[in-house]
Design an enzyme around this catalytic site. Sequence first.
Site, mmCIF file in Angstrom:
data_model
loop_
_atom_site.group_PDB
_atom_site.id
_atom_site.type_symbol
_atom_site.label_atom_id
_atom_site.label_comp_id
_atom_site.label_asym_id
_atom_site.label_seq_id
_atom_site.Cartn_x
_atom_site.Cartn_y
_atom_site.Cartn_z
ATOM 1 N N ASP A 10 0.865 -1.184 0.000
ATOM 2 C CA ASP A 10 0.000 0.000 0.000
ATOM 3 C C ASP A 10 0.896 1.226 0.000
ATOM 4 O OD1 ASP A 10 -2.451 1.483 0.177
ATOM 5 O OD2 ASP A 10 -2.049 1.807 2.292
ATOM 6 N N SER A 11 0.299 2.369 -0.254
ATOM 7 C CA SER A 11 1.061 3.613 -0.247
ATOM 8 C C SER A 11 1.519 4.008 1.151
ATOM 9 C CB SER A 11 0.217 4.742 -0.850
ATOM 10 O OG SER A 11 -0.948 4.951 -0.075
ATOM 11 N N TYR A 42 -0.432 8.223 -2.646
ATOM 12 C CA TYR A 42 -0.410 7.979 -4.079
ATOM 13 C C TYR A 42 -1.558 8.702 -4.789
ATOM 14 C CZ TYR A 42 2.905 4.013 -3.702
ATOM 15 O OH TYR A 42 3.996 3.216 -3.493
ATOM 16 N N GLY A 43 -2.636 8.939 -4.066
ATOM 17 C CA GLY A 43 -3.873 9.392 -4.704
ATOM 18 C C GLY A 43 -3.788 10.727 -5.407
ATOM 19 N N CYS A 73 -4.360 -1.099 -2.004
ATOM 20 C CA CYS A 73 -4.327 0.323 -2.312
ATOM 21 C C CYS A 73 -5.373 0.572 -3.383
ATOM 22 C CB CYS A 73 -2.940 0.720 -2.820
ATOM 23 S SG CYS A 73 -2.794 2.448 -3.340
ATOM 24 N N THR A 75 -5.984 3.196 -5.044
ATOM 25 C CA THR A 75 -5.454 3.953 -6.171
ATOM 26 C C THR A 75 -4.769 3.034 -7.167
ATOM 27 O OG1 THR A 75 -5.172 5.923 -4.791
ATOM 28 C CG2 THR A 75 -3.886 5.809 -6.818
ATOM 29 N N GLU A 152 -3.507 8.838 8.605
ATOM 30 C CA GLU A 152 -2.071 8.636 8.831
ATOM 31 C C GLU A 152 -1.575 9.405 10.046
ATOM 32 O OE1 GLU A 152 0.519 7.173 6.544
ATOM 33 O OE2 GLU A 152 -1.106 6.036 5.619
ATOM 34 N N CYS A 186 -10.772 3.157 -0.444
ATOM 35 C CA CYS A 186 -9.373 3.277 -0.049
ATOM 36 C C CYS A 186 -9.236 2.525 1.262
ATOM 37 C CB CYS A 186 -8.990 4.747 0.134
ATOM 38 S SG CYS A 186 -7.339 5.015 0.833
ATOM 39 N N THR A 187 -8.182 1.724 1.403
ATOM 40 C CA THR A 187 -8.065 0.892 2.602
ATOM 41 C C THR A 187 -7.730 1.697 3.859
ATOM 42 O OG1 THR A 187 -5.833 0.310 1.815
ATOM 43 C CG2 THR A 187 -7.584 -1.328 1.518
ATOM 44 N N HIS A 188 -7.452 2.989 3.718
ATOM 45 C CA HIS A 188 -7.362 3.836 4.913
ATOM 46 C C HIS A 188 -8.734 4.079 5.538
ATOM 47 C CE1 HIS A 188 -3.408 4.824 3.258
ATOM 48 N NE2 HIS A 188 -3.111 5.481 4.370
#
Length: 285
Positions: A10-11, A42-43, A73, A75, A152, A186-188
């Site tokens: 992932d980013s 990355y987005g 990810c 994205t 994050e 998005c996995t966040h």
Amino acid sequence: MDKRPIGVFDSGLGGLTAVRELRKVLPEEDIIYFGDTGRVPYGSRSREIILQYARQDIAFLLSKNVKYIMAACGTVSSILPADFSDRLPVPYTGVLEAAARAAAAATANRRIGVIGTAATIRSGSYYRLLKQLLPDAEIFTRACPMFVPLVENGYLGRENPITTAIAEEYLADIRAAGVDVLILGCTHYPLIADVIGKVMGPGVTLIDPGRETADATRSALAARGLLGGQGGQARFFVSDSTEGFVAVADTFLGQYAGGPVERIDIDRYQLRLDQTGEGGRSIEL
């Protein structure tokens, strides 16, 4: 029995939500996770840069002799072309298809919302796939670029006023459209699912791409005869400070926290032209 690990990238930290789900459904499998924390997010990047980063991330995982690669990810999953991933020497999946199929199965009124990074929404990948699955569906999309840095930096919790205010702004139009399903593209985003759910209301089903893709990965490994881990150990690699990763990772992983963390120089990794994929085909990436 294939004891090689599953590779996940992932980013940044969001892909840890997919690792958590993998640990639930495949407790005996070893996992190698790479979070590109030095280049997150990355987005907001161009398509060309995202593909360059994805190639390097995949090259690193292949150097660890993984048997399967998951792009945790949204994205990358939205942008990486099939003729690219099909030529890899191990099976690959992104989070796009499993999430879209789950949303198509869950909707009752054929009104589906999708939120994601700017690059994910700009790609139109979710829109196209959902229209293939449900031609009569209405799809409402919204880029939510602030969600990744909020996650994050630890702005979590249902009552967090900053995250709630931004979610209210981002989600107003989708909520007004009357969707009954919302893809967290998005996995966040599952880390702030309680905030998103509060804003959207109890009548909206949230689709977690990490959970859906973990289930799809289990099925894919079983179908290919690749199940068989060595005890369910996880190793983590990042492209920036390990201290910053460790401080937040336990929150993402919950009861599945733990495992060694190492910083790597991701720029050292490139997919070589002489690598071969399934069937002995040459890979030119």
